[in-house]
Enzyme design. Structure first.
Site, mmCIF file in Angstrom:
data_model
loop_
_atom_site.group_PDB
_atom_site.id
_atom_site.type_symbol
_atom_site.label_atom_id
_atom_site.label_comp_id
_atom_site.label_asym_id
_atom_site.label_seq_id
_atom_site.Cartn_x
_atom_site.Cartn_y
_atom_site.Cartn_z
ATOM 1 N N TRP A 181 0.797 -1.227 0.000
ATOM 2 C CA TRP A 181 0.000 0.000 0.000
ATOM 3 C C TRP A 181 0.828 1.274 0.000
ATOM 4 O O TRP A 181 0.261 2.358 -0.068
ATOM 5 C CB TRP A 181 -0.912 0.017 1.231
ATOM 6 C CG TRP A 181 -0.222 -0.371 2.506
ATOM 7 C CD1 TRP A 181 -0.281 -1.608 3.112
ATOM 8 C CD2 TRP A 181 0.657 0.414 3.302
ATOM 9 N NE1 TRP A 181 0.505 -1.634 4.236
ATOM 10 C CE2 TRP A 181 1.100 -0.394 4.381
ATOM 11 C CE3 TRP A 181 1.126 1.723 3.237
ATOM 12 C CZ2 TRP A 181 1.978 0.037 5.360
ATOM 13 C CZ3 TRP A 181 2.006 2.174 4.216
ATOM 14 C CH2 TRP A 181 2.424 1.340 5.266
ATOM 15 N N LYS A 205 -3.419 -8.130 -7.518
ATOM 16 C CA LYS A 205 -4.125 -7.948 -6.238
ATOM 17 C C LYS A 205 -3.495 -6.793 -5.468
ATOM 18 O O LYS A 205 -2.412 -6.907 -4.901
ATOM 19 C CB LYS A 205 -4.075 -9.210 -5.365
ATOM 20 C CG LYS A 205 -5.134 -9.130 -4.269
ATOM 21 C CD LYS A 205 -4.866 -9.924 -3.034
ATOM 22 C CE LYS A 205 -3.994 -9.261 -2.025
ATOM 23 N NZ LYS A 205 -4.528 -8.002 -1.438
ATOM 24 N N SER A 259 5.892 -7.423 2.879
ATOM 25 C CA SER A 259 6.740 -7.724 4.036
ATOM 26 C C SER A 259 7.488 -9.041 3.842
ATOM 27 O O SER A 259 7.053 -9.927 3.091
ATOM 28 C CB SER A 259 5.864 -7.813 5.289
ATOM 29 O OG SER A 259 4.919 -8.850 5.123
ATOM 30 N N TYR A 269 3.603 -21.294 -0.328
ATOM 31 C CA TYR A 269 2.474 -21.561 -1.243
ATOM 32 C C TYR A 269 2.989 -22.222 -2.510
ATOM 33 O O TYR A 269 2.374 -23.147 -3.049
ATOM 34 C CB TYR A 269 1.774 -20.257 -1.646
ATOM 35 C CG TYR A 269 1.138 -19.439 -0.549
ATOM 36 C CD1 TYR A 269 0.640 -20.019 0.609
ATOM 37 C CD2 TYR A 269 1.014 -18.058 -0.694
ATOM 38 C CE1 TYR A 269 0.050 -19.238 1.596
ATOM 39 C CE2 TYR A 269 0.424 -17.273 0.285
ATOM 40 C CZ TYR A 269 -0.055 -17.867 1.435
ATOM 41 O OH TYR A 269 -0.632 -17.096 2.405
ATOM 42 N N GLU A 281 10.114 -8.820 -3.453
ATOM 43 C CA GLU A 281 10.669 -7.518 -3.047
ATOM 44 C C GLU A 281 10.138 -7.263 -1.650
ATOM 45 O O GLU A 281 8.974 -6.890 -1.488
ATOM 46 C CB GLU A 281 10.194 -6.410 -3.992
ATOM 47 C CG GLU A 281 10.604 -6.588 -5.434
ATOM 48 C CD GLU A 281 12.057 -6.219 -5.665
ATOM 49 O OE1 GLU A 281 12.700 -5.675 -4.748
ATOM 50 O OE2 GLU A 281 12.544 -6.494 -6.770
ATOM 51 N N CYS A 282 10.975 -7.486 -0.639
ATOM 52 C CA CYS A 282 10.460 -7.452 0.736
ATOM 53 C C CYS A 282 11.005 -6.266 1.525
ATOM 54 O O CYS A 282 11.365 -5.259 0.957
ATOM 55 C CB CYS A 282 10.756 -8.787 1.403
ATOM 56 S SG CYS A 282 9.929 -10.179 0.593
ATOM 57 N N CYS A 316 10.183 0.949 1.662
ATOM 58 C CA CYS A 316 10.944 -0.281 1.898
ATOM 59 C C CYS A 316 12.426 0.000 2.070
ATOM 60 O O CYS A 316 13.093 -0.623 2.878
ATOM 61 C CB CYS A 316 10.724 -1.253 0.758
ATOM 62 S SG CYS A 316 11.036 -0.506 -0.845
ATOM 63 N N GLU A 415 11.864 -3.624 11.120
ATOM 64 C CA GLU A 415 11.375 -2.622 10.176
ATOM 65 C C GLU A 415 10.176 -1.910 10.798
ATOM 66 O O GLU A 415 9.131 -2.514 11.017
ATOM 67 C CB GLU A 415 10.953 -3.313 8.865
ATOM 68 C CG GLU A 415 10.576 -2.314 7.800
ATOM 69 C CD GLU A 415 10.123 -2.976 6.511
ATOM 70 O OE1 GLU A 415 9.412 -4.003 6.576
ATOM 71 O OE2 GLU A 415 10.470 -2.467 5.434
HETATM 72 P P1 NAD Z 1 2.178 -7.074 3.467
HETATM 73 O O1 NAD Z 1 3.217 -8.120 3.309
HETATM 74 O O2 NAD Z 1 1.344 -7.098 4.680
HETATM 75 O O3 NAD Z 1 1.158 -7.094 2.227
HETATM 76 C C1 NAD Z 1 1.612 -7.061 0.905
HETATM 77 C C2 NAD Z 1 0.583 -7.752 0.035
HETATM 78 O O4 NAD Z 1 0.495 -9.119 0.433
HETATM 79 C C3 NAD Z 1 -0.819 -7.157 0.154
HETATM 80 O O5 NAD Z 1 -1.444 -7.172 -1.111
HETATM 81 C C4 NAD Z 1 -1.502 -8.130 1.107
HETATM 82 O O6 NAD Z 1 -2.906 -8.192 0.926
HETATM 83 C C5 NAD Z 1 -0.852 -9.443 0.731
HETATM 84 N N1 NAD Z 1 -0.879 -10.423 1.823
HETATM 85 C C6 NAD Z 1 -0.896 -10.161 3.158
HETATM 86 N N2 NAD Z 1 -0.981 -11.317 3.854
HETATM 87 C C7 NAD Z 1 -1.014 -12.313 2.948
HETATM 88 C C8 NAD Z 1 -1.120 -13.728 3.055
HETATM 89 N N3 NAD Z 1 -1.199 -14.354 4.244
HETATM 90 N N4 NAD Z 1 -1.115 -14.443 1.901
HETATM 91 C C9 NAD Z 1 -1.052 -13.828 0.705
HETATM 92 N N5 NAD Z 1 -0.986 -12.510 0.536
HETATM 93 C C10 NAD Z 1 -0.963 -11.748 1.650
HETATM 94 O O7 NAD Z 1 2.943 -5.687 3.297
HETATM 95 P P2 NAD Z 1 2.349 -4.228 3.397
HETATM 96 O O8 NAD Z 1 2.080 -3.960 4.848
HETATM 97 O O9 NAD Z 1 1.259 -4.053 2.422
HETATM 98 O O10 NAD Z 1 3.591 -3.356 2.891
HETATM 99 C C11 NAD Z 1 4.681 -3.039 3.695
HETATM 100 C C12 NAD Z 1 5.830 -3.988 3.417
HETATM 101 O O11 NAD Z 1 6.148 -3.961 2.032
HETATM 102 C C13 NAD Z 1 7.087 -3.549 4.123
HETATM 103 O O12 NAD Z 1 7.710 -4.677 4.700
HETATM 104 C C14 NAD Z 1 7.944 -2.973 3.009
HETATM 105 O O13 NAD Z 1 9.322 -2.998 3.247
HETATM 106 C C15 NAD Z 1 7.552 -3.825 1.864
HETATM 107 N N6 NAD Z 1 7.863 -3.157 0.584
HETATM 108 C C16 NAD Z 1 8.943 -3.602 -0.134
HETATM 109 C C17 NAD Z 1 9.282 -2.979 -1.328
HETATM 110 C C18 NAD Z 1 10.460 -3.437 -2.153
HETATM 111 O O14 NAD Z 1 10.559 -3.060 -3.323
HETATM 112 N N7 NAD Z 1 11.366 -4.234 -1.616
HETATM 113 C C19 NAD Z 1 8.517 -1.911 -1.793
HETATM 114 C C20 NAD Z 1 7.432 -1.482 -1.035
HETATM 115 C C21 NAD Z 1 7.112 -2.122 0.165
#
Ligand code: NAD
Length: 511
Positions: A181, A205, A259, A269, A281-282, A316, A415
């Site tokens: 987001w 998604k 994340s 999965y 990309e985490c 990130c 983080e």
């Molecule tokens: P998140 O991991 O909670 O969610 C990311 C996506 O995964 C969302 O679409 C969410 O609905 C989905 N998701 C959540 N739980 C899931 C599950 N159990 N199974 C399948 N899909 C699931 O992350 P967030 O809170 O949306 O974003 C913040 C994180 O994203 C931070 O850790 C940040 O560092 C990372 N991020 C990384 C980059 C990069 O390029 N490395 C860029 C932006 C954000």
């Protein structure tokens, strides 16, 4: 991955934007589409369920959004598969696909105000940043990959005179793009650009906190000429829609940004289903090193502040650990703290606002609990440290600087994903590198030094996918972005991103 990363390519698009009264009036009028986009049509979830998306700057509901589940995932994947196998996109002439992608990018720019408003309302980011940063960079990304389509060459291999060997690149099939987001449209574009340019069909998604811009661009893609089924957008929760995509037997690859914890789930999965390709990309805990031979402490201070307070720290690659050599610590920290004190969170719809909201009440509570943990662990707040603008009904936090942090504290290890800087003092460049690398993450890092040999040595020793020297957060579409260690693998942006969405095939022709 922040807005500044796109300054080189987007500078020519930075123009005067409407003033706050115009944005506020439009915010009252806009009625965002909340349905999913499947097989070329906007549709509700089969269950009929919806969820509310909330404006984090006010706490008010913006729209009801389709809550897609496994049965909607099945429909979208079937539509994507049908489109892929029909060849309507996957086998279309490169020049024709290129024209569609370029038109898609152009339409994003033509709808720049609407998309910027959606992005600002959905995640609370300053509308000026969305308008001059996110939307332009997203359109630029689609354009860049559109232009790359007819530059994707294969190879031939040396072989016997009666043999011809061609090594060709082929799209994988159905790609699921699961995105976060913090930069909703940019992150979606980093997946859509290379995945679509390669000829795949995509099921996107968006994060449940920020579905609106992704839903909107589906119609723009259709208008540009993308055939039905080639791009589907499924809003929904991670644990249901995201999980169903990760486990689906007919999804060939997942491009994930989010994340580290959820990135690990996608690898599971994959193993539990069809060994689909996974690109991750985490998260990060990026070190921002300032050595005592830094030539310009003012420039370093500005970069340190921008690197952690931009997008309210929800980045990130945020430079969340300032690793500073003792001799310059006091002067640098005073400069950073002074910038922090002047950076007051404000209404995202005012183009003068430089710092917006935190995406949700949950994220706000999480960041505040880290600030409490920093204090409890003995670190000292030298700027900020409190929630802001409570009267707005939204979720804001002051830019916060902690001094006296050691690398074992939670605020240095985890983080936070908020505007919280942890300053760690070191005595030597060697100690700076050791502390910088003492993390599970490896997304980005930076070093400030006027010694070219040291710059060269330190940048090679830092374990990170991106290293900046005497700058922070620079980038263009031509340069790859992605992490080492638990920050993930695979690269977004640049020609390297195609590796996540294509396979190599060796063809032997006798005669
Ligand atoms: P998140 O991991 O909670 O969610 C990311 C996506 O995964 C969302 O679409 C969410 O609905 C989905 N998701 C959540 N739980 C899931 C599950 N159990 N199974 C399948 N899909 C699931 O992350 P967030 O809170 O949306 O974003 C913040 C994180 O994203 C931070 O850790 C940040 O560092 C990372 N991020 C990384 C980059 C990069 O390029 N490395 C860029 C932006 C954000």
């Amino acid at each position: 991955m922040r807005n500044t990363q796109f300054t080189q390519i987007s500078r020519s698009f930075v123009v005067n934007i409407p003033d706050a009264s115009v944005w506020r009036a439009r915010a009252q009028e806009i009625r965002p589409e909340g349905r999913a986009f499947i097989d070329g049509n906007y549709v509700g979830a089969l269950s009929g369920r919806t969820f509310a998306t909330v404006n984090p700057a006010t706490g008010q509901v913006i729209a009801q959004v389709a809550e897609c589940g496994e049965e909607d995932v099945n429909l979208a994947v079937a539509s994507a598969r049908k489109a892929f196998e029909s060849g309507v996109w996957s086998r279309r002439a490169p020049a024709e696909r290129k024209a569609v992608m370029l038109r898609f990018a152009q339409l994003m720019m033509e709808h720049r105000e609407e998309l910027a408003l959606l992005e600002s309302l959905d995640v609370g980011k300053p509308v000026a940043n969305a308008y001059n940063g996110d939307i332009v960079s997203s359109a630029t990304c689609i354009q860049w990959y559109g232009e790359a389509i007819d530059k994707l060459y294969g190879e031939t291999a040396p072989a016997a005179p009666d043999m011809t060997t061609m090594i060709v690149r082929e799209p994988l099939g159905v790609v699921a793009a699961v995105v976060p987001w913090n930069y909703p449209l940019s992150m979606a574009s980093w997946k859509l650009g290379p995945a679509l340019a390669a000829g795949n069909s995509v099921v996107l998604k968006p994060a449940e906190q920020s579905p609106l811009s992704a839903i909107r661009i589906a119609a723009l893609a259709m208008e540009a000429g993308l055939p039905a089924g080639v791009l589907n957008v499924l809003p929904g929760y991670g644990e249901t829609a995201g999980r169903a995509l990760g486990l689906h037997m007919d999804v060939d690859a997942v491009g994930f940004t989010g994340s580290t914890a959820v990135g690990k789930l996608f690898m599971q999965y994959s193993g539990q289903s069809n060994i689909k390709r996974v690109g991750l990309e985490c998260g990060g805990k990026s070190p921002h090193i300032v050595l005592d031979d830094c030539a310009d402490l003012d420039a370093a201070a500005r970069a340190v502040a921008a690197g952690i307070f931009g997008n309210s720290g929800q980045v990130c690659n945020a430079g969340s650990r300032l690793i500073v050599q003792a001799a310059v610590r006091d002067e640098l920290l005073e400069k950073v703290a002074a910038i922090a004190r002047e950076l007051v969170p404000g209404d995202p719809l005012d183009p003068a606002t430089k710092m917006g909201a935190i995406v949700s009440d949950v994220q706000h509570a999480s960041i505040m609990s880290y600030i409490d943990a920093g204090r409890a662990d003995g670190a000292r707040v030298v700027a900020g440290g409190r929630a802001a603008r409570p009267e707005s009904g939204g979720y804001f936090i002051e830019p916060t600087v902690f001094d006296g942090v050691n690398n074992d504290m939670r605020i240095a290890r985890e983080e936070i994903f908020g505007p919280v800087l942890s300053a760690i003092t070191v005595d030597s460049p060697e100690e700076a590198v050791r502390v910088a690398n003492d993390t599970i993450y490896g997304l980005a890092a930076a070093v400030w030094t006027s010694n070219v040999t040291r710059a060269q040595q330190v940048s090679r020793q830092l374990k990170a996918g991106v290293v900046w020297v005497n700058c922070f957060d620079r980038g263009t579409m031509s340069s790859p972005f992605g992490g080492f260690k638990q920050s993930g693998f695979g690269r977004d942006k640049s020609m390297h991103a195609f590796d996540k969405y294509m396979d190599w095939k060796a063809i032997w022709i006798a005669g």
